[in-house]
Each structure stands twice: as structure tokens, then as C-alpha cells.
Design a protein around this motif. Structure first.
Motif, mmCIF file in Angstrom:
data_model
loop_
_atom_site.group_PDB
_atom_site.id
_atom_site.type_symbol
_atom_site.label_atom_id
_atom_site.label_comp_id
_atom_site.label_asym_id
_atom_site.label_seq_id
_atom_site.Cartn_x
_atom_site.Cartn_y
_atom_site.Cartn_z
ATOM 1 N N ARG A 77 -8.108 23.798 10.390
ATOM 2 C CA ARG A 77 -7.463 22.783 9.696
ATOM 3 C C ARG A 77 -8.585 22.582 8.245
ATOM 4 O O ARG A 77 -8.403 21.344 7.543
ATOM 5 C CB ARG A 77 -7.334 21.364 10.161
ATOM 6 C CG ARG A 77 -6.295 21.907 11.460
ATOM 7 C CD ARG A 77 -4.774 22.102 10.843
ATOM 8 N NE ARG A 77 -4.096 21.974 12.129
ATOM 9 C CZ ARG A 77 -3.675 23.121 12.877
ATOM 10 N NH1 ARG A 77 -4.293 24.316 12.859
ATOM 11 N NH2 ARG A 77 -2.706 23.025 13.876
ATOM 12 N N LEU A 78 -8.839 23.550 7.749
ATOM 13 C CA LEU A 78 -9.787 23.363 6.453
ATOM 14 C C LEU A 78 -9.118 23.687 5.318
ATOM 15 O O LEU A 78 -8.219 24.602 5.126
ATOM 16 C CB LEU A 78 -11.073 24.047 6.565
ATOM 17 C CG LEU A 78 -12.059 23.898 7.773
ATOM 18 C CD1 LEU A 78 -13.207 24.846 7.733
ATOM 19 C CD2 LEU A 78 -12.565 22.270 7.551
ATOM 20 N N PRO A 79 -9.430 23.279 3.980
ATOM 21 C CA PRO A 79 -8.616 23.703 2.977
ATOM 22 C C PRO A 79 -9.065 25.018 2.467
ATOM 23 O O PRO A 79 -9.835 25.740 2.832
ATOM 24 C CB PRO A 79 -9.480 22.759 1.866
ATOM 25 C CG PRO A 79 -10.301 21.721 2.459
ATOM 26 C CD PRO A 79 -10.583 22.175 3.670
ATOM 27 N N PHE A 80 -8.038 25.511 1.426
ATOM 28 C CA PHE A 80 -8.097 26.932 0.949
ATOM 29 C C PHE A 80 -9.025 27.417 0.524
ATOM 30 O O PHE A 80 -9.711 28.707 0.611
ATOM 31 C CB PHE A 80 -6.772 27.041 0.217
ATOM 32 C CG PHE A 80 -6.774 28.374 -0.690
ATOM 33 C CD1 PHE A 80 -6.455 29.450 -0.159
ATOM 34 C CD2 PHE A 80 -7.001 28.388 -2.268
ATOM 35 C CE1 PHE A 80 -6.269 30.770 -0.492
ATOM 36 C CE2 PHE A 80 -6.565 29.508 -2.538
ATOM 37 C CZ PHE A 80 -6.658 30.810 -1.798
ATOM 38 N N ALA A 81 -9.905 26.703 -0.440
ATOM 39 C CA ALA A 81 -11.086 26.937 -1.142
ATOM 40 C C ALA A 81 -12.242 27.262 -0.069
ATOM 41 O O ALA A 81 -12.864 28.075 -0.258
ATOM 42 C CB ALA A 81 -11.463 25.557 -1.907
ATOM 43 N N VAL A 82 -12.176 26.328 0.961
ATOM 44 C CA VAL A 82 -13.183 26.691 2.118
ATOM 45 C C VAL A 82 -12.999 27.994 2.851
ATOM 46 O O VAL A 82 -13.845 28.742 3.111
ATOM 47 C CB VAL A 82 -13.329 25.673 3.026
ATOM 48 C CG1 VAL A 82 -14.398 25.649 4.261
ATOM 49 C CG2 VAL A 82 -13.719 24.212 2.307
ATOM 50 N N GLY A 83 -11.623 28.339 2.926
ATOM 51 C CA GLY A 83 -11.333 29.773 3.500
ATOM 52 C C GLY A 83 -11.841 30.629 2.838
ATOM 53 O O GLY A 83 -12.077 31.583 3.356
ATOM 54 N N LEU A 84 -11.514 30.672 1.529
ATOM 55 C CA LEU A 84 -11.843 31.709 0.616
ATOM 56 C C LEU A 84 -13.339 31.979 0.688
ATOM 57 O O LEU A 84 -13.828 33.143 0.766
ATOM 58 C CB LEU A 84 -11.562 31.266 -0.968
ATOM 59 C CG LEU A 84 -10.192 31.575 -1.421
ATOM 60 C CD1 LEU A 84 -10.134 31.229 -2.838
ATOM 61 C CD2 LEU A 84 -10.009 33.070 -1.317
ATOM 62 N N PHE A 85 -14.138 30.775 0.740
ATOM 63 C CA PHE A 85 -15.679 31.060 0.802
ATOM 64 C C PHE A 85 -16.047 31.552 2.159
ATOM 65 O O PHE A 85 -16.845 32.672 2.279
ATOM 66 C CB PHE A 85 -16.354 29.674 0.719
ATOM 67 C CG PHE A 85 -17.845 29.686 0.819
ATOM 68 C CD1 PHE A 85 -18.648 29.942 -0.131
ATOM 69 C CD2 PHE A 85 -18.560 29.355 2.149
ATOM 70 C CE1 PHE A 85 -19.897 29.725 -0.002
ATOM 71 C CE2 PHE A 85 -19.676 29.215 2.394
ATOM 72 C CZ PHE A 85 -20.486 29.769 1.259
ATOM 73 N N PHE A 86 -15.171 31.309 3.095
ATOM 74 C CA PHE A 86 -15.552 31.963 4.526
ATOM 75 C C PHE A 86 -15.295 33.197 4.591
ATOM 76 O O PHE A 86 -16.022 34.123 5.054
ATOM 77 C CB PHE A 86 -14.736 31.095 5.552
ATOM 78 C CG PHE A 86 -15.017 31.502 6.813
ATOM 79 C CD1 PHE A 86 -16.174 31.714 7.455
ATOM 80 C CD2 PHE A 86 -13.827 32.105 7.703
ATOM 81 C CE1 PHE A 86 -16.534 32.102 8.872
ATOM 82 C CE2 PHE A 86 -14.086 32.610 9.099
ATOM 83 C CZ PHE A 86 -15.333 32.267 9.611
ATOM 84 N N GLY A 87 -14.106 33.685 4.082
ATOM 85 C CA GLY A 87 -13.685 35.085 3.756
ATOM 86 C C GLY A 87 -14.748 35.908 3.050
ATOM 87 O O GLY A 87 -15.075 37.070 3.451
ATOM 88 N N VAL A 88 -15.058 35.385 1.873
ATOM 89 C CA VAL A 88 -16.214 36.092 1.102
ATOM 90 C C VAL A 88 -17.384 36.157 1.838
ATOM 91 O O VAL A 88 -18.108 37.169 2.100
ATOM 92 C CB VAL A 88 -16.587 35.236 -0.173
ATOM 93 C CG1 VAL A 88 -17.776 35.721 -0.764
ATOM 94 C CG2 VAL A 88 -15.368 35.675 -1.041
#
Length: 315
Positions: A77-88
């Protein structure tokens, strides 16, 4: 870069940026897909075009970026921007850990090794409960195509500026030296191992960001689509068709081939599946160095450019 070229690039960027305001919904959706494909082609261009290592593993970075966003948003349940950082972060970790052993291979051995990576990653993710296993994950919808379009365009601009920086940086010159003669580059003091790993990681960074944006846009992700080998083949064809090892070649190749492919898929569905196969043959035989080289040399050699390439392939 000369002033008129910079001006032309800014005009083209302004026209593309305005598509959500004057284009149809269908055009915007096509634009998102085409721009993300162009990002993938530019990402591959770093490792394949400038470093000379034909990677078939960039779809792994794309999938990791998508799953980073999906896991962060759905499971945590985290924001999209955090998800992008995690994916990178996942993509960079993958590039650093596997890049060191895999990039010691060369030629078809490297290509085969990277070819296997997507299949291995598909099998791993298919058994992870956190990633939804074979069923996949459904992301919360965000019906805002103009936002995704602008994100994709900004990412493509960033990738292209990075390529432009490579053509004028010590790091980029080192990658070109590795492509031309890796042994000679090592003798001249280039740390070839770390240069290749950093190029692999930089390539993976843009691929992961494209995967994260695409996952949130389509709101669904499963292992088969996330680590699709066919996507890796597409990005290679687009980069090679446009001109590998050039700044704008992969962008032109991706946008033009995406447009033709979309037209064939909607108008002549029976031959759409053969399109990329035909492109490979045409590119290898008639313009092996891509559109960029063809346009540069055609002005001086004319039709002899194609005749010379055909003779070189003994057709």
C-alpha cells in the motif's frame, strides 16, 4: 550539437508533449506504448549499441521494474513513486550481482546467457507469493492517460539526453573502446569489467522505469507478460533498425516501427505477425548499420549504398 539541431529537437519535443491536448484518446494510448518502446530501445542501445554486448536480458529489468511497482502498491500500500524506486533498486541489484559473471562472456555466449535470464526469472516469480505467483497482481486503476503519456515522454527525453552525454563523456568513450576492441581498451587503462557492469546497470535503470510506468498504466502484471522475451526482441530490432550506437537512431526506429506495426495490426492482421521478421531481413541486408547510417551515407553514395550492402551479403 549545432544550434539548428537543438532547435529542431525542442520543436519535436514540444509537438510530442502537446499530443494529449490535441490528439485523440487512441493516439494518446498508442503514444504511451510507442514512447515506452523507444525508452527500451534506448536502454538496450547503451549495452548493445555503445558497449557492443547483444543483451537479451533487458526484459528482466523491465519485469523487475513492473513488479517493484506492483508489489509496493498492492502488497504494501505504498505510493507509485516508492514503487518505482523499489523496482529500480531491484533492477540495479540484479545488474550488479549477475552482471559481473555474465559480462565476462562474449559474443553468442553472452547472448545465450542473457537469453536464459528471462526464463529463469519467470520461473522464480511464478513461485513467489509476494508477487502473486502465476496469477499475477492487479494494481489500483488510475484513469489518467495524459499523465502516463507525459511520464513516458519525460523518461524518453532523459534516456536520450543520457545517450547524448555518453557520446561526449570519458565513460562513453570507454564503452565505445570496449565495443571496438576490448583487449586494446584494457591495455589503454579502461577498467572494462566495471565499465560493462555500469553500462548494464544504466541500461537496466531505464528499462525498469519503463516497466514500472507500464505496469501502473495497464493495472495488471503476471510473470509471462512481465518477462516476455518477445519484448526484448522488439527493442533490439527497433534499435538496430534505427541505428545502434547513435543518439536518435533507436528513437526513430522505435516510433516508426511501432506506427507501422500498429497500422498492420489494425488493417492487415494476417501479415502483422510477419512484420518484425521482414524488418530484420531488410535491416541486415540493406542497411546493417541502421537508418541513421543510411541517411548519412545516402546523400553521398546514393543507391550505391544499398548495392554495396547487397553485394557484401552476396545476394
Amino acid at each position: 550539437m549545432s544550434g539548428w539541431r537543438i532547435g529542431l529537437a525542442l520543436v519535436a519535443l514540444s509537438i510530442l508533449a502537446g499530443v494529449p491536448w490535441y490528439g485523440s484518446d487512441v493516439l494518446v494510448q498508442f503514444g504511451i506504448n510507442a514512447l515506452l518502446l523507444a525508452v527500451l530501445a534506448q536502454g538496450w542501445n547503451i549495452i548493445g549499441g555503445y558497449t557492443g554486448y547483444p543483451s537479451f536480458g533487458n526484459s528482466v529489468f523491465y519485469g523487475l521494474g513492473g513488479y517493484g511497482v506492483a508489489i509496493a502498491m498492492v502488497q504494501w500500500r505504498l505510493p507509485f513513486a516508492v514503487g518505482l524506486f523499489f523496482g529500480v533498486a531491484l533492477a540495479l541489484l540484479f545488474a550488479l550481482v549477475l552482471g559481473l559473471p555474465v559480462l565476462r562472456l562474449k559474443g553468442h555466449y553472452f547472448a545465450i546467457a542473457t537469453l536464459v535470464l528471462s526464463q529463469v526469472m519467470t520461473a522464480i516469480v511464478s513461485n513467489l507469493r509476494l508477487a502473486g505467483q502465476n496469477i499475477g497482481l492487479v494494481l489500483p486503476p488510475l484513469n489518467n492517460d495524459p499523465l502516463f503519456y507525459e511520464l513516458a515522454l519525460a523518461l524518453l527525453a532523459s534516456a536520450t539526453l543520457t545517450i547524448f552525454w555518453l557520446t561526449r563523456s570519458r565513460f562513453g568513450f570507454g564503452l565505445i573502446a570496449i565495443r571496438e576492441n576490448e583487449e586494446a581498451a584494457a591495455v589503454m587503462g579502461v577498467n572494462t569489467t566495471w565499465y560493462k557492469v555500469l553500462a548494464f546497470a544504466l541500461s537496466g535503470l531505464f528499462s525498469a522505469l519503463a516497466g514500472g510506468i507500464h505496469a501502473y498504466w495497464i493495472t495488471f502484471l503476471d510473470p509471462a507478460s512481465a518477462f516476455d522475451l518477445g519484448l526484448n526482441v522488439k527493442m533490439i530490432i527497433m534499435a538496430v533498425f534505427g541505428g545502434p550506437g547513435t543518439v536518435l537512431g533507436p528513437v526513430v526506429g522505435a516510433l516508426s516501427l511501432a506506427a507501422v506495426s500498429e497500422f498492420l495490426a489494425s488493417e492487415v492482421t494476417s501479415i502483422a505477425g510477419l512484420f518484425f521478421g521482414v524488418v530484420i531481413v531488410v535491416a541486415v541486408v540493406l542497411m546493417p548499420l541502421g537508418l541513421a547510417d543510411m541517411l548519412r551515407r545516402f546523400r553521398t553514395t546514393g543507391w550505391r549504398y544499398f548495392i554495396e550492402n547487397i553485394r557484401a551479403h552476396r545476394l
